[in-house]
Write an enzyme that holds these catalytic residues in place. Structure first.
Site, mmCIF file in Angstrom:
data_model
loop_
_atom_site.group_PDB
_atom_site.id
_atom_site.type_symbol
_atom_site.label_atom_id
_atom_site.label_comp_id
_atom_site.label_asym_id
_atom_site.label_seq_id
_atom_site.Cartn_x
_atom_site.Cartn_y
_atom_site.Cartn_z
ATOM 1 N N GLU A 133 30.115 72.978 32.591
ATOM 2 C CA GLU A 133 29.718 74.330 33.011
ATOM 3 C C GLU A 133 30.153 75.367 31.974
ATOM 4 O O GLU A 133 30.431 76.520 32.307
ATOM 5 C CB GLU A 133 30.300 74.672 34.387
ATOM 6 C CG GLU A 133 29.948 73.713 35.511
ATOM 7 C CD GLU A 133 28.472 73.736 35.929
ATOM 8 O OE1 GLU A 133 27.714 74.566 35.384
ATOM 9 O OE2 GLU A 133 28.087 72.906 36.771
ATOM 10 N N HIS B 233 36.283 76.668 39.260
ATOM 11 C CA HIS B 233 35.171 76.098 40.033
ATOM 12 C C HIS B 233 35.624 74.819 40.722
ATOM 13 O O HIS B 233 36.281 73.977 40.102
ATOM 14 C CB HIS B 233 34.003 75.796 39.092
ATOM 15 C CG HIS B 233 32.924 74.953 39.709
ATOM 16 N ND1 HIS B 233 32.219 75.346 40.825
ATOM 17 C CD2 HIS B 233 32.429 73.738 39.374
ATOM 18 C CE1 HIS B 233 31.336 74.409 41.144
ATOM 19 N NE2 HIS B 233 31.441 73.419 40.280
ATOM 20 N N HIS C 112 34.802 72.034 44.518
ATOM 21 C CA HIS C 112 33.855 71.546 45.527
ATOM 22 C C HIS C 112 34.559 71.439 46.883
ATOM 23 O O HIS C 112 34.842 70.337 47.347
ATOM 24 C CB HIS C 112 33.322 70.161 45.106
ATOM 25 C CG HIS C 112 32.604 70.132 43.796
ATOM 26 N ND1 HIS C 112 32.330 68.975 43.114
ATOM 27 C CD2 HIS C 112 32.079 71.145 43.046
ATOM 28 C CE1 HIS C 112 31.670 69.249 41.990
ATOM 29 N NE2 HIS C 112 31.518 70.556 41.926
ATOM 30 N N GLU D 223 43.120 88.768 56.786
ATOM 31 C CA GLU D 223 43.478 88.866 55.371
ATOM 32 C C GLU D 223 42.247 88.832 54.453
ATOM 33 O O GLU D 223 42.302 89.338 53.332
ATOM 34 C CB GLU D 223 44.392 87.695 54.973
ATOM 35 C CG GLU D 223 45.794 87.799 55.514
ATOM 36 C CD GLU D 223 46.625 88.800 54.725
ATOM 37 O OE1 GLU D 223 46.772 88.596 53.507
ATOM 38 O OE2 GLU D 223 47.106 89.774 55.317
ATOM 39 N N HIS E 92 26.763 72.932 46.639
ATOM 40 C CA HIS E 92 27.483 72.476 45.443
ATOM 41 C C HIS E 92 28.970 72.841 45.488
ATOM 42 O O HIS E 92 29.818 71.950 45.508
ATOM 43 C CB HIS E 92 26.799 73.062 44.186
ATOM 44 C CG HIS E 92 27.432 72.631 42.902
ATOM 45 N ND1 HIS E 92 26.714 72.371 41.764
ATOM 46 C CD2 HIS E 92 28.734 72.423 42.563
ATOM 47 C CE1 HIS E 92 27.529 71.991 40.797
ATOM 48 N NE2 HIS E 92 28.763 72.023 41.262
HETATM 49 O O1 2HA Z 1 31.553 67.781 37.574
HETATM 50 O O2 2HA Z 1 31.739 70.405 39.035
HETATM 51 O O3 2HA Z 1 29.469 71.576 38.385
HETATM 52 C C1 2HA Z 1 31.871 69.043 37.156
HETATM 53 C C2 2HA Z 1 31.202 70.017 38.033
HETATM 54 C C3 2HA Z 1 29.870 70.492 37.639
HETATM 55 ZN ZN ZN Z 2 30.557 71.563 40.367
#
Ligand code: 2HA
Ligand code: ZN
Length: 280
Positions: free
Chosen positions: A114, A137, A139, A167, A208
């Site tokens: 990314e 980032h 998941h 909060e 995602h």
């Molecule tokens: O695998 O999270 O968005 C890496 C990620 C891609």
């Molecule tokens: Zn990802």
């Protein structure tokens, strides 16, 4: 290198995120725009002769700067076990179109898949506030689950999450941005995310994961944690009933503003007739 506060803080976020269950396999990525003194502290370890490569986009406001970031295909679980194998320091060139790996990824590899989103977001954030340095980032399951249940609408997503914990509006008064499903890794999703990061600190990528930013690793991680916990509460509520018996009202949210010296995004404080999810 391993004794620096920067490496310790970067590694701690990776380990904490893994323990939270947000980084299956090689899921997620982390980047940090280094301060000049942090670069000088570790410059002796750099290979300045590394080869320049295309970023795939241009980030002129980040020219000549250095970034610490996880590697593409690398596992967050492994950052604390082998930092040099899993993390890179890159430098952006003088027109913001190329990068070179000056440290790390000792067994080969590239910076995060990314990379365009991370660098373009770091550029937007620098323009917003020069001390904004972290883009994270991951998941997280509850937030991702909500992307199948809530519409892809910034106002509804924000309002539903805000209502779950008092909060939340205090931690992210500008709310949450939503990005409809699209192919990850490219410039298009990066542009969408940057639009959000011009004003907000959190973006949810539907089906995602989530992006959060901060001045520090603690701030970015804490923000992620707060949104994900609120998402868990919302899922519990929705699992039991399709409406709330009572909740925080728009007037209640407005009373928080003077009490905490914040200004909430007023567009999220729409009137709603009953306790159902959404604007109706
Ligand atoms: O695998 O999270 O968005 C890496 C990620 C891609
Ligand atoms: Zn990802």
């Amino acid at each position: 290198m391993m004794d620096t506060k920067l490496v310790r803080d970067f590694t701690k976020l990776c380990s904490d995120g893994y323990v939270c269950g947000w980084h299956e396999r090689n899921g997620g990525n982390l980047s940090y725009r280094m301060k000049e003194e942090e670069v000088e502290e570790v410059r002796d370890f750099f290979n300045e002769d590394a080869q320049w490569r295309e970023i795939g986009t241009t980030v002129p406001d980040l020219k000549n700067e250095y970034f610490m970031m996880t590697g593409s295909g690398k596992y967050f679980r492994n950052v604390e076990l082998d930092f040099e194998d899993n993390v890179a320091i890159i430098q952006v060139n003088e027109d913001g179109s190329k990068y070179k790996i000056v440290y790390g990824l000792v067994n080969g590899g590239r910076p995060t898949s990314e990379l365009p989103t991370h660098l373009m977001n770091l550029e937007v954030l620098k323009q917003r506030d020069p001390e904004m340095r972290v883009v994270y980032h991951c998941h997280p399951a509850n937030t991702i689950a909500l992307t199948f249940l809530l519409p892809c609408d910034d106002q509804i997503f924000t309002r539903e999450i805000w209502e779950m914990m008092t909060e939340c509006p205090i931690i992210f008064p500008k709310g949450i941005g939503t990005v409809e499903w699209m192919v990850p890794g490219g410039r298009e999703i990066a542009v969408k995310t940057c639009e959000i990061m011009k004003t907000k600190d959190v973006a949810v990528w539907f089906h995602h994961g989530m992006f959060a930013c901060g001045h520090t690793f603690d701030e970015a991680f804490g923000l992620m944690h707060a949104v994900e916990k609120a998402a868990e509460i919302l899922l519990k509520v929705m699992s039991v009933s399709d409406r709330k018996l009572q909740t925080i009202t728009p007037e209640g949210f407005r009373e928080i503003e003077p009490a905490f010296g914040i200004k909430l995004d007023e567009s999220c404080l729409y009137e709603r007739k009953d306790g159902r999810i959404g604007k109706k």
